[in-house]
Motif scaffolding. Structure first.
Motif, PDB file in Angstrom:
ATOM      1  N   GLY A 179       0.741  -1.152  -0.115  1.00  9.54           N
ATOM      2  CA  GLY A 179      -0.018   0.047   0.028  1.00  9.54           C
ATOM      3  C   GLY A 179       0.957   1.209  -0.039  1.00  9.54           C
ATOM      4  O   GLY A 179       1.925   0.976  -0.400  1.00  9.54           O
ATOM      5  N   VAL A 180       0.254   2.238   0.395  1.00 12.13           N
ATOM      6  CA  VAL A 180       1.260   3.578   0.461  1.00 12.13           C
ATOM      7  C   VAL A 180       2.079   3.526   1.652  1.00 12.13           C
ATOM      8  O   VAL A 180       1.658   3.319   2.745  1.00 12.13           O
ATOM      9  N   VAL A 181       3.475   3.377   1.458  1.00 10.28           N
ATOM     10  CA  VAL A 181       4.340   3.353   2.579  1.00 10.28           C
ATOM     11  C   VAL A 181       5.498   4.484   2.205  1.00 10.28           C
ATOM     12  O   VAL A 181       5.388   5.125   1.204  1.00 10.28           O
ATOM     13  N   ASP A 182       6.425   4.300   3.412  1.00  8.52           N
ATOM     14  CA  ASP A 182       7.445   5.524   3.149  1.00  8.52           C
ATOM     15  C   ASP A 182       8.530   4.857   2.162  1.00  8.52           C
ATOM     16  O   ASP A 182       8.498   3.676   1.693  1.00  8.52           O
ATOM     17  N   TRP A 183       9.377   5.823   1.608  1.00  6.74           N
ATOM     18  CA  TRP A 183      10.405   5.462   0.475  1.00  6.74           C
ATOM     19  C   TRP A 183      11.202   4.208   1.064  1.00  6.74           C
ATOM     20  O   TRP A 183      11.244   3.276   0.316  1.00  6.74           O
ATOM     21  N   LEU A 184      11.590   4.257   2.074  1.00  8.64           N
ATOM     22  CA  LEU A 184      12.543   3.191   2.733  1.00  8.64           C
ATOM     23  C   LEU A 184      11.879   1.895   2.457  1.00  8.64           C
ATOM     24  O   LEU A 184      12.521   0.853   2.280  1.00  8.64           O
ATOM     25  N   LEU A 185      10.600   1.734   2.922  1.00 10.38           N
ATOM     26  CA  LEU A 185      10.192   0.392   3.280  1.00 10.38           C
ATOM     27  C   LEU A 185       9.731  -0.091   1.672  1.00 10.38           C
ATOM     28  O   LEU A 185       9.905  -1.138   1.458  1.00 10.38           O
ATOM     29  N   ALA A 186       9.406   0.986   0.983  1.00 12.21           N
ATOM     30  CA  ALA A 186       9.103   0.555  -0.617  1.00 12.21           C
ATOM     31  C   ALA A 186      10.281   0.267  -1.202  1.00 12.21           C
ATOM     32  O   ALA A 186      10.400  -1.045  -1.903  1.00 12.21           O
ATOM     33  N   GLU A 187      11.615   0.747  -1.050  1.00 15.04           N
ATOM     34  CA  GLU A 187      12.828  -0.119  -1.313  1.00 15.04           C
ATOM     35  C   GLU A 187      13.147  -1.293  -0.807  1.00 15.04           C
ATOM     36  O   GLU A 187      13.361  -2.258  -1.591  1.00 15.04           O
ATOM     37  N   GLU A 188      12.865  -1.293   0.727  1.00 14.94           N
ATOM     38  CA  GLU A 188      13.124  -2.804   1.132  1.00 14.94           C
ATOM     39  C   GLU A 188      12.317  -3.975   0.762  1.00 14.94           C
ATOM     40  O   GLU A 188      12.715  -5.098   0.435  1.00 14.94           O
ATOM     41  N   THR A 189      11.211  -3.375   0.192  1.00 17.70           N
ATOM     42  CA  THR A 189      10.137  -4.394   0.060  1.00 17.70           C
ATOM     43  C   THR A 189      10.527  -5.003  -1.555  1.00 17.70           C
ATOM     44  O   THR A 189      10.581  -6.265  -1.665  1.00 17.70           O
ATOM     45  N   LEU A 190      11.059  -4.019  -2.533  1.00 13.63           N
ATOM     46  CA  LEU A 190      11.445  -4.579  -3.640  1.00 13.63           C
ATOM     47  C   LEU A 190      12.789  -5.274  -3.696  1.00 13.63           C
ATOM     48  O   LEU A 190      12.897  -6.339  -4.223  1.00 13.63           O
ATOM     49  N   ASP A 191      13.659  -4.658  -2.609  1.00  7.88           N
ATOM     50  CA  ASP A 191      14.921  -5.676  -2.670  1.00  7.88           C
ATOM     51  C   ASP A 191      14.761  -6.989  -2.080  1.00  7.88           C
ATOM     52  O   ASP A 191      15.278  -7.930  -2.731  1.00  7.88           O
ATOM     53  N   GLU A 192      14.024  -7.029  -1.084  1.00  2.25           N
ATOM     54  CA  GLU A 192      13.463  -8.372  -0.507  1.00  2.25           C
ATOM     55  C   GLU A 192      12.806  -9.145  -1.501  1.00  2.25           C
ATOM     56  O   GLU A 192      12.997 -10.406  -1.709  1.00  2.25           O
ATOM     57  N   LEU A 193      11.859  -8.760  -2.319  1.00  7.79           N
ATOM     58  CA  LEU A 193      11.155  -9.446  -3.393  1.00  7.79           C
ATOM     59  C   LEU A 193      12.129  -9.988  -4.355  1.00  7.79           C
ATOM     60  O   LEU A 193      11.977 -11.110  -4.948  1.00  7.79           O
ATOM     61  N   GLY A 194      13.209  -9.110  -4.986  1.00  7.85           N
ATOM     62  CA  GLY A 194      14.052  -9.521  -5.969  1.00  7.85           C
ATOM     63  C   GLY A 194      13.330  -9.871  -7.312  1.00  7.85           C
ATOM     64  O   GLY A 194      12.429  -9.311  -7.624  1.00  7.85           O
ATOM     65  N   LEU A 195      13.789 -10.836  -8.022  1.00  3.91           N
ATOM     66  CA  LEU A 195      13.509 -11.352  -9.069  1.00  3.91           C
ATOM     67  C   LEU A 195      13.098 -12.847  -9.381  1.00  3.91           C
ATOM     68  O   LEU A 195      12.508 -13.314 -10.084  1.00  3.91           O
ATOM     69  N   ALA A 196      13.360 -13.615  -8.079  1.00  2.29           N
ATOM     70  CA  ALA A 196      13.154 -15.063  -8.230  1.00  2.29           C
ATOM     71  C   ALA A 196      11.749 -15.225  -8.661  1.00  2.29           C
ATOM     72  O   ALA A 196      11.728 -16.509  -9.296  1.00  2.29           O
ATOM     73  N   TYR A 197      10.814 -14.797  -8.190  1.00  2.47           N
ATOM     74  CA  TYR A 197       9.442 -15.220  -8.644  1.00  2.47           C
ATOM     75  C   TYR A 197       9.071 -15.284 -10.036  1.00  2.47           C
ATOM     76  O   TYR A 197       8.207 -15.907 -10.402  1.00  2.47           O
ATOM     77  N   LEU A 198       9.988 -14.299 -10.828  1.00  4.56           N
ATOM     78  CA  LEU A 198       9.922 -14.714 -12.333  1.00  4.56           C
ATOM     79  C   LEU A 198      10.043 -15.985 -12.593  1.00  4.56           C
ATOM     80  O   LEU A 198       9.803 -16.614 -13.873  1.00  4.56           O
ATOM     81  N   ALA A 199      10.886 -16.719 -11.887  1.00  5.75           N
ATOM     82  CA  ALA A 199      11.393 -18.110 -12.356  1.00  5.75           C
ATOM     83  C   ALA A 199      10.101 -19.149 -12.162  1.00  5.75           C
ATOM     84  O   ALA A 199      10.294 -20.243 -12.797  1.00  5.75           O
ATOM     85  N   ASP A 200       9.410 -18.974 -11.299  1.00  6.90           N
ATOM     86  CA  ASP A 200       8.199 -19.783 -10.778  1.00  6.90           C
ATOM     87  C   ASP A 200       7.392 -20.007 -11.988  1.00  6.90           C
ATOM     88  O   ASP A 200       7.114 -19.056 -12.894  1.00  6.90           O
ATOM     89  N   PRO A 201       6.667 -21.071 -12.048  1.00  8.78           N
ATOM     90  CA  PRO A 201       5.528 -21.519 -13.285  1.00  8.78           C
ATOM     91  C   PRO A 201       4.339 -20.141 -12.946  1.00  8.78           C
ATOM     92  O   PRO A 201       4.044 -20.037 -11.731  1.00  8.78           O
ATOM     93  N   HIS A 202       3.681 -20.060 -14.190  1.00  8.82           N
ATOM     94  CA  HIS A 202       2.560 -19.156 -13.951  1.00  8.82           C
ATOM     95  C   HIS A 202       1.278 -19.615 -14.635  1.00  8.82           C
ATOM     96  O   HIS A 202       1.581 -20.598 -15.434  1.00  8.82           O
ATOM     97  N   GLU A 203       0.379 -19.106 -15.009  1.00 10.05           N
ATOM     98  CA  GLU A 203      -0.758 -19.438 -15.714  1.00 10.05           C
ATOM     99  C   GLU A 203      -1.191 -18.252 -16.329  1.00 10.05           C
ATOM    100  O   GLU A 203      -1.321 -17.306 -15.913  1.00 10.05           O
ATOM    101  N   LEU A 204      -1.364 -18.518 -17.698  1.00  7.01           N
ATOM    102  CA  LEU A 204      -2.035 -17.417 -18.389  1.00  7.01           C
ATOM    103  C   LEU A 204      -3.197 -17.771 -18.998  1.00  7.01           C
ATOM    104  O   LEU A 204      -3.622 -18.710 -19.418  1.00  7.01           O
ATOM    105  N   ARG A 205      -4.276 -16.556 -18.911  1.00 11.23           N
ATOM    106  CA  ARG A 205      -5.759 -16.898 -19.264  1.00 11.23           C
ATOM    107  C   ARG A 205      -5.545 -16.570 -20.995  1.00 11.23           C
ATOM    108  O   ARG A 205      -5.117 -15.625 -21.333  1.00 11.23           O
ATOM    109  N   LEU A 206      -6.199 -17.762 -21.704  1.00 12.70           N
ATOM    110  CA  LEU A 206      -6.156 -17.651 -22.831  1.00 12.70           C
ATOM    111  C   LEU A 206      -7.430 -16.778 -23.373  1.00 12.70           C
ATOM    112  O   LEU A 206      -8.387 -16.785 -22.648  1.00 12.70           O
TER     113      LEU A 206
END
Length: 117
Positions: free
Chosen positions: A39-66
């Motif tokens: 949600g709406v957070v301060d700058w530092l928490l937004a940065e920390e969230t993105l740093d912790e999230l990283g990019l690993a979730y992109l390697a997980d399988p996903h589902e595409l709605r056709l």
């Protein structure tokens, strides 16, 4: 991507992990698929969230709605601020025909979602 989004890159390698979207007096962390992660957070928490999230979730399988409404298991192949390319999951079969789909950015969960397990 909206013009007022502020790109955020990991400090260790400079890889883009998302953006911070200014909202009122704070920021919303946006991942590289264009989805809000806070949600709406301060700058530092937004940065920390993105740093912790990283990019690993992109390697997980996903589902595409056709177009017919069915869901297809896919893997994310490319991500950019203009589109996301996914490919039909072939489970590593070297002889499988590679089938790619393009998903508009930002990605919505009614079009592309993490595989439900």
């Amino acid at each position: 991507m909206e013009e007022d989004w502020i790109e955020h890159r990991r400090p260790d390698d400079g890889e883009r992990v998302g953006w911070m979207k200014p909202v009122d007096s704070g920021f919303v962390a946006i991942d590289v698929l264009g989805r809000p992660r806070t949600g709406v957070v301060d700058w530092l928490l937004a940065e920390e969230t993105l740093d912790e999230l990283g990019l690993a979730y992109l390697a997980d399988p996903h589902e595409l709605r056709l177009d017919d409404g069915s869901w297809l298991r896919v893997r994310i192949a490319e991500v950019s601020p203009s589109a996301v390319r996914v490919k039909k999951d072939d489970w590593g079969d070297m002889n499988a025909t590679q089938i790619f789909y393009t998903v508009s950015f930002p990605v919505t969960e009614d079009r592309l979602r993490p595989l439900l397990r």
